[in-house]
Design an enzyme around this catalytic site. Structure first.
Site, mmCIF file in Angstrom:
data_model
loop_
_atom_site.group_PDB
_atom_site.id
_atom_site.type_symbol
_atom_site.label_atom_id
_atom_site.label_comp_id
_atom_site.label_asym_id
_atom_site.label_seq_id
_atom_site.Cartn_x
_atom_site.Cartn_y
_atom_site.Cartn_z
ATOM 1 N N ILE A 4 0.833 -1.201 0.000
ATOM 2 C CA ILE A 4 0.000 0.000 0.000
ATOM 3 C C ILE A 4 0.869 1.254 0.000
ATOM 4 O O ILE A 4 0.608 2.213 -0.731
ATOM 5 C CB ILE A 4 -0.944 -0.003 1.212
ATOM 6 C CG1 ILE A 4 -1.989 -1.109 1.067
ATOM 7 C CG2 ILE A 4 -1.618 1.351 1.396
ATOM 8 C CD1 ILE A 4 -2.844 -1.317 2.306
ATOM 9 N N GLU A 5 1.938 1.252 0.814
ATOM 10 C CA GLU A 5 2.721 2.472 0.972
ATOM 11 C C GLU A 5 3.715 2.710 -0.163
ATOM 12 O O GLU A 5 4.202 3.824 -0.335
ATOM 13 C CB GLU A 5 3.461 2.480 2.318
ATOM 14 C CG GLU A 5 4.568 1.449 2.462
ATOM 15 C CD GLU A 5 4.080 0.101 2.928
ATOM 16 O OE1 GLU A 5 4.934 -0.771 3.153
ATOM 17 O OE2 GLU A 5 2.852 -0.077 3.060
ATOM 18 N N ASP B 274 -5.126 2.782 6.200
ATOM 19 C CA ASP B 274 -4.517 2.315 7.446
ATOM 20 C C ASP B 274 -5.518 1.380 8.097
ATOM 21 O O ASP B 274 -6.627 1.778 8.426
ATOM 22 C CB ASP B 274 -4.222 3.532 8.337
ATOM 23 C CG ASP B 274 -3.981 3.167 9.796
ATOM 24 O OD1 ASP B 274 -3.660 2.000 10.088
ATOM 25 O OD2 ASP B 274 -4.113 4.069 10.647
ATOM 26 N N GLN C 215 0.093 -3.956 10.460
ATOM 27 C CA GLN C 215 0.064 -2.936 9.413
ATOM 28 C C GLN C 215 0.000 -1.504 9.938
ATOM 29 O O GLN C 215 0.764 -0.637 9.514
ATOM 30 C CB GLN C 215 -1.113 -3.204 8.463
ATOM 31 C CG GLN C 215 -1.044 -2.424 7.157
ATOM 32 C CD GLN C 215 -2.002 -1.230 7.121
ATOM 33 O OE1 GLN C 215 -2.608 -0.876 8.131
ATOM 34 N NE2 GLN C 215 -2.147 -0.601 5.968
ATOM 35 N N GLU C 216 -0.905 -1.219 10.871
ATOM 36 C CA GLU C 216 -1.036 0.160 11.351
ATOM 37 C C GLU C 216 0.213 0.618 12.090
ATOM 38 O O GLU C 216 0.724 1.725 11.855
ATOM 39 C CB GLU C 216 -2.251 0.318 12.265
ATOM 40 C CG GLU C 216 -2.359 1.740 12.812
ATOM 41 C CD GLU C 216 -3.639 2.021 13.572
ATOM 42 O OE1 GLU C 216 -4.173 3.135 13.416
ATOM 43 O OE2 GLU C 216 -4.100 1.144 14.315
ATOM 44 N N GLU C 217 0.716 -0.229 12.986
ATOM 45 C CA GLU C 217 1.893 0.157 13.754
ATOM 46 C C GLU C 217 3.096 0.397 12.843
ATOM 47 O O GLU C 217 3.867 1.344 13.045
ATOM 48 C CB GLU C 217 2.217 -0.922 14.792
ATOM 49 C CG GLU C 217 1.237 -0.997 15.949
ATOM 50 C CD GLU C 217 -0.001 -1.842 15.655
ATOM 51 O OE1 GLU C 217 -0.886 -1.939 16.508
ATOM 52 O OE2 GLU C 217 -0.064 -2.415 14.554
ATOM 53 N N TRP D 82 -8.144 -5.704 4.906
ATOM 54 C CA TRP D 82 -8.533 -4.857 6.040
ATOM 55 C C TRP D 82 -9.225 -5.698 7.115
ATOM 56 O O TRP D 82 -10.220 -6.358 6.848
ATOM 57 C CB TRP D 82 -9.472 -3.762 5.504
ATOM 58 C CG TRP D 82 -10.139 -2.890 6.516
ATOM 59 C CD1 TRP D 82 -9.547 -2.212 7.538
ATOM 60 C CD2 TRP D 82 -11.534 -2.561 6.595
ATOM 61 N NE1 TRP D 82 -10.468 -1.482 8.242
ATOM 62 C CE2 TRP D 82 -11.705 -1.688 7.679
ATOM 63 C CE3 TRP D 82 -12.650 -2.932 5.832
ATOM 64 C CZ2 TRP D 82 -12.947 -1.173 8.040
ATOM 65 C CZ3 TRP D 82 -13.892 -2.412 6.189
ATOM 66 C CH2 TRP D 82 -14.039 -1.547 7.276
ATOM 67 N N GLY D 83 -8.699 -5.654 8.330
ATOM 68 C CA GLY D 83 -9.326 -6.355 9.446
ATOM 69 C C GLY D 83 -9.257 -7.860 9.362
ATOM 70 O O GLY D 83 -10.049 -8.547 10.010
ATOM 71 N N CYS D 84 -8.318 -8.402 8.590
ATOM 72 C CA CYS D 84 -8.273 -9.853 8.370
ATOM 73 C C CYS D 84 -7.114 -10.542 9.087
ATOM 74 O O CYS D 84 -6.909 -11.734 8.906
ATOM 75 C CB CYS D 84 -8.182 -10.152 6.874
ATOM 76 S SG CYS D 84 -9.627 -9.622 5.949
ATOM 77 N N GLY D 85 -6.355 -9.812 9.871
ATOM 78 C CA GLY D 85 -5.267 -10.432 10.611
ATOM 79 C C GLY D 85 -5.722 -10.798 12.004
ATOM 80 O O GLY D 85 -6.515 -11.727 12.206
ATOM 81 N N ALA D 86 -5.250 -10.024 12.986
ATOM 82 C CA ALA D 86 -5.615 -10.284 14.376
ATOM 83 C C ALA D 86 -7.101 -10.068 14.628
ATOM 84 O O ALA D 86 -7.650 -10.583 15.604
ATOM 85 C CB ALA D 86 -4.789 -9.375 15.290
#
Length: 616
Positions: A380-381, A391, A408-410, A522-526
């Site tokens: 993405i970046e 994010d 990803q966000e961190e 999006w939202g698919c990890g932890a």
């Protein structure tokens, strides 16, 4: 034949849909919404790793879908012509290839090329002159800026108020009355001592911080910072000489921030624009833990609904993750305290709240899918530079960037440390809110993810700036729901929430040409989201906002191929957002009824359209 054609008439389809809705209402008991704080359990309907379902599943699926209350007639036909059997066969022959392909092969695709998407450098956005308003606070002198002068802090009032950031240098912060030394005087004394030294140890840093935070003397640990300095190779170990520079930067707070900084509170759309120098000064104070009322998250604490900002949690409890985080953050401070560095830009933080009247009627939406680029490689970046970069946020902006989190966000906040300052003034995001950051600078490169994350050295920034001196980089923070039990997500209440959240972020905020979107799982990890479901949700939100989508699967080649296939099917069949919404309703219904099927969403959509075609 005439009778069959009449069933494709829009009024007939509408009648069928209404009848099906009524039948579902009569047969389906109210679904219990599972709270995300419940104990996790293995879902019975999660996505399989192969994307396939058993032959028995498909047989049972065909039987139940064509005979049950949620049948394929819930997909509205765009026209009798477009859904005639011969016409459909000529448009999407791969639909009959069930189960989905799992090997690399040539696949018909309606996807676009990455260069076909709109990026910030090519979008025409008429900003006009920089200005402040009731909802836009600018912390530099606007008049001087618009005349081409250097960035000068805006004069203003210091406010010790619940709607503003309570600053460590506030004149109102005088504990115990006039006879007591103000907190800033105490802070200034400690930091001035450090700033005058040639070298400063971690013990000196810890002693200074505890001196003006005495109640935490026996509760705060600095072992992570101490171990970090000891373990970093000598060639990179410049920290003893950097600490005095950070202290000197923190001391510049009263001269850099002269106007009260408002809080970006829930339920209010508002923006804050600061200079990069002001941000560096605020972050230097976060490093030295000077911000008052920000060291506890107790339910009755004043800032309990805000993320932490002081760096205390980063300094304690050593781990290899902390080592790499500190390498990135210390590199940022090394750059911004270098006398040869010129920080000449601005950064805008905008909280956007979607009003009830702005909520889409998803079931009645007639938009068709827009452009899609999907790839298993790229990020993405990097490849998404110039697009609106998503994010995968926590509702507490920045997530665990100052503690142990490293996904990803961190990572995004570590390579763009200016984002961390958003934690100072951004209240926890509500369900219909997002945060958009325009102009942040990337300072670092990285490799890996989670435990494998490593700081990979400096990043050279080559982006252009807009007329407000902001780098042409936009980052969108939207938080997905966290499903401890992944079965919870197959509920239309939860799906609609995710649709509204994505729509809030994707929607153009100022009625001008804006960039397309770079996103992924999006939202698919932890957070345990189903990648197929989240992909469909984002496709729908992008279509509703008429934005293109660059979807990076982060090495998941199966998702790349299957998403290309399902997008091609939906585009060639001209399926609308409203029809997709009804398909999701049917999918959730079938999964939750007694003996519900264990079929992946993409297989369900393929089968539904194939079944519809067989009835025409």
């Amino acid at each position: 034949m005439a009778k069959r054609q009449s069933k494709n008439d829009s009024s007939q389809v509408k009648a069928i849909l209404q009848a099906n809705d009524q039948q579902r209402s009569d047969n389906d008991k109210p679904e219990k919404e599972l709270n995300s704080k419940e104990n996790s359990s293995q879902p019975s309907c999660s996505s399989s790793s192969s994307g396939q379902c058993s032959e028995k599943d498909l047989t049972d699926f065909t039987s139940s879908y064509s005979s049950g209350p949620c049948n394929t007639k819930n997909i509205q036909s765009t026209s009798a012509r477009s859904l005639s059997p011969g016409h459909v066969r000529s448009r999407s022959p791969e639909v009959a290839d069930l189960p989905m392909r799992t090997q690399k092969e040539e696949v018909k695709s309606s996807c676009c090329q990455l260069d076909d998407l709109k990026r910030l450098p090519h979008c025409y956005v008429s900003l006009g002159k920089l200005h402040f308003s009731r909802t836009h606070t600018v912390l530099i002198d606007v008049s001087l800026f618009n005349c081409g002068a250097r960035l000068v802090p805006q004069e203003g009032r210091d406010l010790w108020h619940s709607n503003f950031v309570k600053m460590p240098c506030s004149q109102a912060m005088n504990h115990g009355g006039p006879s007591q030394v103000s907190r800033w005087k105490l802070i200034s004394k400690q930091l001035s001592t450090l700033a005058r030294k040639t070298t400063v140890s971690v013990n000196d840093v810890a002693t200074a911080i505890v001196e003006y935070n005495p109640k935490y003397k026996d509760r705060w640990s600095f072992d992570a910072l101490e171990t970090f300095v000891k373990r970093v190779p000598k060639t990179e170990n410049y920290f003893n000489t950097l600490f005095p520079k950070i202290a000197a930067l923190a001391l510049r707070l009263p001269e850099q921030i002269k106007k009260a900084v408002p809080l970006l509170q829930r339920g209010r759309s508002a923006a804050i624009t600061l200079s990069q120098v002001q941000i560096s000064c605020l972050l230097a104070n976060a490093f030295f833990c000077t911000f008052p009322h920000r060291n506890t998250s107790r339910p009755n604490a004043e800032y309990n609904n805000y993320p932490s900002i002081n760096f205390t949690s980063l300094f304690g409890n050593w781990s290899e993750r902390k080592k790499e985080k500190l390498r990135a953050i210390m590199h940022y401070f090394n750059v911004v305290t270098n006398e040869n560095t010129k920080l000449e830009g601005l950064v805008t933080f905008e909280r956007y709240c979607l009003r009830d009247t702005d909520m889409p009627s998803w079931k009645r939406s007639t938009e068709k899918l827009h452009k899609l680029y999907v790839a298993s490689c790229g990020s993405i970046e990097t490849e998404g530079t110039g697009l609106l970069q998503v994010d995968f946020a926590s509702s507490w902006i920045g997530g665990g960037v100052l503690s142990s989190g490293l996904v990803q966000e961190e990572i995004l906040f570590l390579i763009n440390p200016e984002l961390i300052v958003s934690r100072l003034f951004t209240e926890k995001l509500a369900d219909s809110e997002c945060l958009i950051i325009t102009g942040s600078q990337q300072f670092s490169c990285y490799s890996g993810f989670g435990d494998s994350f490593e700081w990979a050295g400096p990043h050279e920034e080559y982006l252009e700036r807009d007329v407000w001196a902001r780098l042409k980089r936009q980052i969108l923070a939207i938080d997905a729901l966290h499903f401890k039990n992944s079965r919870e997500q197959y509920s239309m209440m939860k799906i609609t929430r995710e649709l509204n959240k994505a729509y809030c972020g994707f929607k153009g905020q100022h009625g001008q040409e804006e960039p397309d979107i770079a996103t992924g799982k999006w939202g698919c990890g932890a957070f345990n989201g189903d990648p197929q479901l989240k992909a469909v949700i984002q496709l729908m939100a992008a279509a509703k906002t008429r934005k293109g989508l660059a979807f990076f699967t982060f090495g998941d080649e199966h998702l790349e191929r299957s998403l290309q296939q399902i997008h091609h099917l939906l585009v060639t069949e001209e399926v609308t957002v409203g029809e997709l919404y009804r398909l999701l309703e049917n999918y959730c219904f079938d999964l939750h009824k007694p003996g519900g099927l264990h079929v992946d969403l993409f297989d369900f959509i393929r089968k539904a359209i194939r079944s519809l075609r067989s009835q025409l």
